[in-house]
Enzyme design. Sequence first.
Site, short mmCIF file in Angstrom:
data_model
loop_
_atom_site.label_atom_id
_atom_site.label_comp_id
_atom_site.label_asym_id
_atom_site.label_seq_id
_atom_site.Cartn_x
_atom_site.Cartn_y
_atom_site.Cartn_z
N ASP A 131 0.85 -1.20 0.00
CA ASP A 131 0.00 0.00 0.00
C ASP A 131 0.88 1.24 0.00
OD1 ASP A 131 -2.33 -1.40 0.04
OD2 ASP A 131 -2.48 -1.42 2.24
N ASP A 156 8.39 6.41 -8.02
CA ASP A 156 7.06 6.93 -7.69
C ASP A 156 6.93 8.23 -8.44
OD1 ASP A 156 4.66 6.23 -6.16
OD2 ASP A 156 4.90 8.27 -5.42
N TYR A 166 -1.12 9.93 -18.26
CA TYR A 166 -1.53 11.29 -18.63
C TYR A 166 -0.72 11.84 -19.81
CZ TYR A 166 -3.82 11.44 -14.00
OH TYR A 166 -4.60 11.20 -12.89
N LYS A 193 10.58 11.16 -26.02
CA LYS A 193 10.14 11.45 -24.65
C LYS A 193 11.29 11.34 -23.65
CE LYS A 193 6.97 9.88 -21.02
NZ LYS A 193 5.96 8.93 -20.56
N ARG A 199 11.14 10.91 -15.73
CA ARG A 199 11.73 9.61 -15.37
C ARG A 199 13.14 9.50 -15.92
NH1 ARG A 199 7.76 7.18 -16.70
NH2 ARG A 199 6.79 7.39 -14.68
P1 IMP Z 1 2.61 5.53 -9.12
O1 IMP Z 1 3.98 6.09 -9.22
O2 IMP Z 1 2.57 4.06 -9.32
O3 IMP Z 1 1.90 6.00 -7.90
O4 IMP Z 1 1.77 6.06 -10.37
C1 IMP Z 1 1.95 7.32 -10.92
C2 IMP Z 1 0.98 7.59 -12.01
O5 IMP Z 1 1.39 8.84 -12.59
C3 IMP Z 1 0.97 6.61 -13.16
O6 IMP Z 1 0.02 5.60 -13.01
C4 IMP Z 1 0.64 7.49 -14.36
O7 IMP Z 1 -0.71 7.65 -14.51
C5 IMP Z 1 1.18 8.84 -13.97
N1 IMP Z 1 2.46 9.02 -14.65
C6 IMP Z 1 3.69 8.90 -14.12
N2 IMP Z 1 4.63 9.05 -15.07
C7 IMP Z 1 3.97 9.26 -16.22
C8 IMP Z 1 4.40 9.46 -17.55
O8 IMP Z 1 5.58 9.45 -17.91
N3 IMP Z 1 3.41 9.61 -18.44
C9 IMP Z 1 2.11 9.61 -18.13
N4 IMP Z 1 1.66 9.41 -16.91
C10 IMP Z 1 2.58 9.24 -15.96
#
Ligand code: IMP
Length: 214
Positions: free
Chosen positions: A44, A73, A164, A185, A199
């Site tokens: 979680d 993250d 997104y 990208k 990233r």
């Molecule tokens: P988490 O890091 O698993 O909590 O998820 C972060 C969320 O941010 C992802 O599921 C995507 O929806 C969004 N996200 C993070 N990086 C990107 C990206 O490079 N492109 C589009 N969406 C992103």
Amino acid sequence: MHNLNGKIVVASHNEGKLREIADLIAPFGLEARSAAQFALPEPDETGTTFEENAYIKAHAAAVATNLPALSDDSGMCADALGGQPGVYTANWAETPDGKRDFRIAMQKVEDLLRDIRAVDPRERTARFVAVICLAWPDGYAEYYRGEVAGTLVWPPRGEIGFGYDPVFLPDGYDKTFGEMTAEEKHGCKPGAADALSHRARAFQKFARARLGST
Ligand code: IMP
């Protein structure tokens, strides 16, 4: 000791991220194992910062595998929404049946921006943030943060990428992340020292600190 001896677990169940991370790691000869290969449960994400959530994921995977683990993250922060959805970026895509649909999430962001009449691009600025955490089973951890600034466009543009990407237009470009190839990208523009995506920028810092990259 906190060395990287070739094997590393990528503590993510997100296929889009796994693909991107594997591509970014490959040139450095690191052997990436995925959380799924070890059947690791998804912890979680109870933190309130990208760093906290990245640590929760990486440390859990390191303990479970006894290997160094790397997590990412990330999220999108819209300035006019006080930085939302931020660490809750993935949660905003959740559907009632527990799946994720990013069209819903992008629409939600758009509706909130319209509610506050944020139609001018200057009121629609946003950032993608990625924090990479490298953790060892004993709890030692390092963090690398990358950010990219841009504007949220509507309607979504492009089918490439994930999350997104189709609504994010990085500053200085006329294509959204959803219209860019992975190379565009995550790569560097000719002459630019830094990669484009959040990233890739975080990875660049990690690679410079840990993998001897220039
Ligand atoms: P988490 O890091 O698993 O909590 O998820 C972060 C969320 O941010 C992802 O599921 C995507 O929806 C969004 N996200 C993070 N990086 C990107 C990206 O490079 N492109 C589009 N969406 C992103």
